[in-house]
Scaffold this active site. Structure first.
Site, short mmCIF file in Angstrom:
data_model
loop_
_atom_site.label_atom_id
_atom_site.label_comp_id
_atom_site.label_asym_id
_atom_site.label_seq_id
_atom_site.Cartn_x
_atom_site.Cartn_y
_atom_site.Cartn_z
CB CYS A 186 -11.86 -1.01 15.76
SG CYS A 186 -12.47 -2.49 16.52
CB SER B 20 -6.59 -0.22 -4.69
OG SER B 20 -6.23 -0.34 -3.35
CD GLN C 72 1.16 -6.73 2.59
OE1 GLN C 72 2.26 -6.83 3.13
NE2 GLN C 72 0.39 -5.68 2.74
CB SER D 119 1.32 -1.35 -4.11
OG SER D 119 1.16 -0.04 -3.67
CB ALA D 120 6.09 1.75 -5.44
CG HIS D 121 2.58 2.16 -0.37
ND1 HIS D 121 2.12 1.94 0.90
CD2 HIS D 121 1.60 1.74 -1.20
CE1 HIS D 121 0.91 1.42 0.84
NE2 HIS D 121 0.57 1.29 -0.42
CG ASN E 266 -3.79 -7.87 3.54
OD1 ASN E 266 -4.27 -8.80 2.90
ND2 ASN E 266 -4.55 -6.98 4.14
#
Ligand code: PLP
Length: 394
Positions: free
Chosen positions: A325, A72, A179, A199-201, A151
């Site tokens: 949701c 982000s 992604q 993003s590494a994760h 994603n």
């Protein structure tokens, strides 16, 4: 209970080898890379080694890699950074309707500051229209930001063609590749990408660390004030352990890219074909073939995605629903609406994202469970009876 994890697009488990590379920098090698004594200087070198490794994967120069705190942040830095630095040249940005909120909300924030943003449509598969992109370009356009792969539905965008169009018009091209990285071979020069977020994760690295590639010729501003780290573009003491983990995880992902993708594709295709054969009234969302290797997003008509998730959870399975949701809103996903699903069909969507530890046996367990859960939920639903009788159209 044995957990079966099918939500790798949300995050992945930290790889053991990656953790082992990181541990010394969380324990004895704790020096600040900006300090001049040896444990600081050593960490500066470790940081630069990691930068070199990351750059090599994308055919970039190490000076073009900036470490950040997450995907982000990379998106924010890319878009706001370019917008603020090039304001005199123009105030127009082009993006798509199916971007991650890290891009969409950044663009919305810029609109409040006087920037103009065009949000491109996508077709039923989730692919942008290159002619619509060309038509949207004006002499005020300074940035095109289109995600590499979605994603939610996994569709891969025509990145090389977008890069060409951007280059022809001398407009910067940013891609949110959060992604795609770890799943797709990416050469920023071949694809004409000027800025790329990761993003590494998402590829078995640690959470809380990302990177942004920025081509040397791009003018961009920092967006956070403070220290002069990352060549004065990103203030804050570097997350050395996280950066070491990011570089290691990235190297590992690309070492075995083909082998890993073959495995993921087999699981994905088995899942899709089994569900299509055994569950009526379903719809595969996203492009059938041009999609991320581990992603399968399917709408189950007359079913609530949340009910599917809860029932899967009771059996120890983790997946994701197509509605928002879980984030406290009843609105269906903006991505599913953009590809033309009705609210009702979008609400019955389930995103399954396979990972390297998943097996064919996991897929069989998931499919058998879904066949049973979907039938049970439909049997309980008065809506389903009307739907079967043709009194209710979705
Ligand atoms: N962009 C895309 C396409 C994503 O899928 C995600 C995370 O889900 C992000 C950006 C944000 O990444 P992070 O969680 O590292 O901030």
């Amino acid at each position: 209970m044995n957990i079966r994890y099918f939500d790798h697009a949300a995050t992945t488990k930290l790889n053991e080898e990656v953790l082992n590379e990181m541990l010394p920098y969380l324990k004895e090698e704790y020096g600040n890379p900006s300090s001049i004594y040896s444990i600081g200087r050593n960490n500066k070198k470790v940081l630069e080694d990691a930068r070199e490794k990351v750059a090599k994967i994308f055919n970039a120069d190490p000076k073009e890699i900036y470490f950040t705190g997450c995907g982000s942040e990379s998106d924010n830095l890319a878009i706001k950074g370019v917008a603020y630095a090039n304001r005199k040249k123009g105030n127009h940005i082009i993006t798509s309707k199916i971007e991650h909120p890290a891009v969409l909300d950044t663009c919305k924030a810029l609109e409040k500051e006087g920037f103009e943003v065009t949000y491109l449509n996508v077709d039923a598969d989730g692919t942008i229209d290159l002619n619509e992109l060309k038509k949207a370009i004006t002499d005020k356009t300074i940035l095109i930001s289109i995600m590499f792969a979605n994603n939610e539905i996994g569709t891969i965008e025509p990145i090389e063609e977008i890069g060409k169009i951007a280059k022809e018009h001398k407009i910067y091209f940013h891609t949110d590749a959060v992604q795609a990285v770890g799943n797709i071979d990416i050469d920023v020069n071949k694809l004409n990408i000027d800025l790329l977020s990761l993003s590494a994760h998402k590829f078995y690295g640690p959470k809380g660390v990302g990177a942004l590639y920025v081509r040397k010729t791009v003018r961009f501003n920092k967006i956070m004030d403070g220290g002069h780290q990352e060549r004065n573009k990103r203030a804050g003491t570097e997350n050395v352990a996280g950066i070491v983990g990011l570089a290691k995880a990235l190297e590992m992902a690309y070492e075995k890219l083909e082998e890993n993708n073959k495995h993921l594709q087999e699981l994905r295709d088995l899942y899709i074909s089994e569900i299509e054969a055994r569950v009526p009234y379903i719809k595969l969302n996203g492009h059938r073939t041009n999609r991320l290797p581990g992603n399968a997003n399917i709408s189950f008509k007359c079913i609530e995605g949340e009910s599917l998730l809860l029932n899967l959870d009771l059996k120890g399975m983790c997946a994701s629903s197509g509605s928002a949701c879980t984030s406290g809103s009843l609105d269906p996903s903006h991505v599913l609406l953009a590809i033309g699903l009705s609210h009702a069909v979008a609400h019955g969507s389930l995103r399954v994202s396979f990972g390297l530890d998943n097996t064919k046996e996991d897929v069989e367990f998931l499919v058998n469970s879904l066949v049973e859960i979907v039938q049970r939920l439909r049997d309980m639903s008065p809506l389903y009876e009307d739907f079967i009788n043709g009194d209710y159209v979705m």
